[in-house]
Design an enzyme around this catalytic site. Structure first.
Site, mmCIF file in Angstrom:
data_model
loop_
_atom_site.group_PDB
_atom_site.id
_atom_site.type_symbol
_atom_site.label_atom_id
_atom_site.label_comp_id
_atom_site.label_asym_id
_atom_site.label_seq_id
_atom_site.Cartn_x
_atom_site.Cartn_y
_atom_site.Cartn_z
ATOM 1 N N GLU A 165 -2.005 -0.902 -4.613
ATOM 2 C CA GLU A 165 -2.780 0.334 -4.728
ATOM 3 C C GLU A 165 -2.556 1.079 -6.040
ATOM 4 O OE1 GLU A 165 -3.768 1.867 -0.524
ATOM 5 O OE2 GLU A 165 -1.591 2.017 -0.658
ATOM 6 N N GLU A 178 -5.270 -3.459 -6.466
ATOM 7 C CA GLU A 178 -4.800 -4.585 -5.659
ATOM 8 C C GLU A 178 -3.992 -4.040 -4.495
ATOM 9 O OE1 GLU A 178 -0.846 -4.778 -7.335
ATOM 10 O OE2 GLU A 178 -2.103 -3.014 -6.973
#
Length: 794
Positions: free
Chosen positions: A430, A427
């Site tokens: 990271e 997401e």
């Protein structure tokens, strides 16, 4: 002069502080050089592209040769100011704490060549006049690294200069007139700092230092004081660097200054007038606008990097060449949209062209990449595929596409999102895989934008398919990302979570957000790293409101905000700020040391801007958050990635050593200011809001595809079976007593589908297999999807 310095190869090289006080460049594309400032001195200088830092620092050393020795960054008190509004040129005023002298510097770039210019004026107290000696110390890190650098003392046009080189990159350092003396050395052993620090005298004059971690030193001719100009030029060869150096020094600094300011004034004169709505008279707005422009490359037009900094660079060496001077499509699109909010349509258009040229053949984008398109990290982040589609849509609706046709990029990205979602490998933080509210928000918005493009091309079939898939995601948001068993705040068991962890490669992944554990990255080694996913929250769900997918003031949103505020909010002297998520480990260590793989996540000003957008959408006053961002900025007007978050900390709310400036934060500030000015959220996408805030999206679709195979479908819904190649669906609703064979419909995406209506009275499972028509073969496996009773009122 001795030939070669001793002490090769020098100590282990390191970069320098990421908490910048300024970033500068000429606006002209001919001047392909950028500089950064911190602690009153020049540090990383980027050439020939903004992802290539070539120096560690350059500073002045001052001594009387008998009683004291000063280096600017450690011994002087300095303040930084801009030469003029909108201009990324700086004046640094430094003082000796004991009052022996003052030093004023003006720093900018040659407006037309890759050369950084520093004009200095030394003002000694009367009793110290003619006693002070000034030296220029430079630490090259050519070709993005401290090892393997070489340097020598050279002569050009009768002047003593210093040269450094590595591979095909050359650097030339000189002063107006000539260095009186010069030397090259190995850092920590024979460099000029060691020499002067030892006995306050320049005893060494080494002609060269080869293949190591080096530094060069040049003495400013005492006869040239009190004012002198230092120039630092770059080139692809020895001759190019020297010629650039001498050409720049041949023009008076005042003329460079005038042209440099004129360039910035010209590009900033048409900015949308938002100053009066700012709490600081427009200072941060103007600085943010110029910084966004400065972070665009001049070779790869439209390429906007995340930040001209290396987080905790003082603790990082050649093994970490990335820093934040890379392209993330998420950051790039936020920067471009921030510029769009300023009224700039040209730079965002260039950014869109750059993105279209950087897209992979499969429609995706690398997690991040160098300006030439070479990937750096390799994970898949679905929101980074969605963001370019939204930028294309915004430019289309602003009539700012020019002759660009973004449709091929849009269609290819939409195909990638459908084939590889709905779970993302990472997401926006990271770190984790699964169902992320913020990623799903971006994907839904991008697919609706793509459908709008398709409908404008009279492809109604594709438009409906894209909208159907967006509706499928939208209708599953709460099912995937809302816990009903939260324990963080008493009385609020139902709220959004940060991410529901599933493996995108597992087609039968558990989709219950009340279950599952998440591994928090970057945790200190002795501390737990695994937590129930239902008890890890962030405010990423606010993106659902930003784009128009969920209504502000919705009870679930408000309850989720109460949880976020209870767990993540930090009150600082500047105003409220928030952590990314609870138990975050990405930040300085507990004792304030640099992040070296683990630490304590600090508060992010960026999230203050995101909250301000929500408050505005909800009809509440957003100025508190706008003003907080203005106060969270550094004295130079730069917004950090993170600020200190501990109550009682002497620097509570001040930069915490990570990246500064963070362009995403500056873009968020500009967009919030524009949103407050307009009275509506600038990032809201009308076609998305029209569909979901008016509840026009379908809720009856369940999607089966090779990478996501639901275990059940509700009676009364439609089960859509889709695959990335042509097939015939062989299916039954009554245990193979009645058999149907249906050819899959094509979508112009190379994605094929069959819809199986499930009657409301259905109780038997849906059973099917696939026959791959182009390959003339059966899949060889039967699939079963259970049918559950429809929800009441559905």
């Amino acid at each position: 002069m001795r030939e070669i310095a001793f002490g090769a190869p020098g100590i282990e090289p390191r970069w320098t502080s990421s908490s910048k006080e300024g970033v500068g460049t000429a606006y002209s594309t001919a001047s392909r050089v950028w500089f950064t400032l911190s602690h009153g001195i020049l540090n990383e200088i980027y050439y020939p592209t903004i992802d290539r830092p070539q120096t560690r620092y350059m500073q002045l050393l001052i001594t009387d040769g008998a009683t004291f020795f000063h280096e600017e960054r450690r011994h002087l008190r300095s303040t930084v100011e801009y030469l003029q509004r909108d201009t990324l040129g700086y004046r640094i005023c430094s003082e000796d704490p004991e009052g022996r002298y003052r030093l004023q510097k003006e720093i900018l770039c040659d407006p037309h060549q890759p050369c950084v210019l520093l004009r200095a004026r030394l003002q000694p107290a009367p009793e110290w006049k003619d006693k002070l000696r000034v030296y220029v110390l430079l630490a090259p890190h050519l070709e993005v690294g401290g090892w393997g650098n070489s340097a020598c003392v050279a002569s050009a046009a009768g002047q003593r200069i210093l040269l450094a080189w590595k591979k095909q990159t050359w650097l030339a350092l000189g002063v107006e007139g000539s260095f009186a003396r010069a030397s090259c050395g190995y850092v920590g052993v024979s460099d000029g700092w060691q020499d002067l620090h030892d006995n306050l005298q320049m005893d060494w004059e080494f002609a060269a230092a080869l293949e190591g971690n080096i530094a060069v030193l040049g003495q400013v001719d005492p006869a040239a004081l009190p004012e002198f100009t230092v120039a630092l030029a770059f080139g692809p060869s020895r001759h190019a660097a020297i010629t650039t150096l001498m050409q720049s020094l041949a023009i008076p600094f005042a003329q460079h200054r005038e042209k440099y300011i004129e360039q910035w004034n010209r590009v900033c004169c048409d900015v949308v007038p938002l100053d009066e709505h700012a709490g600081d008279g427009g200072r941060l707005f103007r600085i943010s606008h110029s910084l966004l422009l400065a972070h665009e490359d001049k070779t790869y037009a439209g390429a906007l990097i995340a930040s001209a900094s290396i987080p905790w660079g003082e603790a990082k060496g050649d093994e970490d060449i990335g820093g934040y001077h890379l392209v993330w499509t998420r950051d790039l699109v936020n920067s471009a949209t921030g510029l769009l909010a300023c009224g700039d349509q040209i730079t965002p258009q260039r950014a869109l062209v750059y993105l279209a040229c950087s897209q992979r053949a499969d429609g995706g984008f690398p997690q991040n990449f160098w300006l030439d398109g070479t990937p750096y990290w390799s994970a898949i982040q679905l929101d980074e595929v969605a963001f370019p589609v939204m930028l294309a849509w915004r430019l289309w609706k602003a009539d700012a596409l020019g002759a660009i046709d973004p449709y091929p990029m849009v269609v290819s990205a939409a195909r990638f999102l459908i084939l590889n979602g709905p779970a993302t490998e990472q997401e926006r933080w990271e770190e984790n895989a699964g169902y992320s509210p913020s990623t799903l928000a971006a994907n839904i918005a991008a697919l609706v934008c793509a459908a709008d493009f398709a409908r404008a091309r009279s492809d109604e079939v594709l438009a409906r398919f894209l909208e159907d898939y967006a509706d499928f995601l939208e209708s599953h948001l709460e099912r995937w990302t809302v816990t009903t068993d939260g324990t963080l705040v008493a009385g609020i068991p139902r709220h959004y979570i940060r991410i529901h962890p599933v493996n995108p490669g597992d087609p039968y992944a558990e989709e219950d957000p009340n279950r599952g554990w998440i591994q928090i990255r970057n945790r200190p080694p002795a501390e737990p790293a695994w937590f129930p996913a239902k008890d890890i929250v962030d405010a990423g769900f606010l993106e659902l409101v930003r784009y128009g997918i969920r209504r502000p003031g919705d009870p679930l949103i408000e309850d989720s905000l109460r949880v976020v505020d209870a767990v993540l909010k930090v009150d600082t002297p500047a105003g409220p700020c928030w952590h990314r998520y609870n138990h975050d480990g990405y930040g300085s260590t507990a004792d304030g040391g640099p992040f070296l793989g683990w630490g304590v996540g600090r508060a992010w000003p960026l999230l203050t801007g995101e909250r301000g957008h929500y408050e505005l959408a909800a009809g509440r006053d957003a100025r508190l958050y706008l003003n907080a961002l203005e106060q969270l900025a550094s004295s130079g007007g730069l917004l950090p990635e993170q600020v200190w978050d501990e109550p009682g900390h002497p620097r509570l709310g001040r930069p915490a050593g990570s990246a500064m400036p963070l362009m995403w934060a500056h873009a968020e500030y500009i967009k919030l200011l524009r949103s407050i000015t307009d009275g509506q959220v600038f990032d809201c996408i009308p076609v998305v809001a029209e569909r979901y805030l008016k509840r026009r999206g379908r809720k009856d679709l369940e999607v089966w595809k090779p990478n996501r195979r639901p275990r059940r479908v509700a009676a009364g819904q439609t089960l859509r079976v889709q695959a990335p190649k042509a097939f015939r669906l062989h299916w039954t609703l009554n245990g193979w007593s009645t058999i149907h064979d249906t050819m899959a419909a094509d979508t112009a995406l190379g994605i094929y589908f069959v819809d199986v209506p499930v009657p409301r009275s259905q109780t038997a499972p849906v059973q099917f297999t696939l026959f791959w028509t182009d390959e003339d073969r059966w899949h060889g496996e039967d699939f079963t999807v259970a049918v559950e009773a429809a929800e009441k009122g559905a």
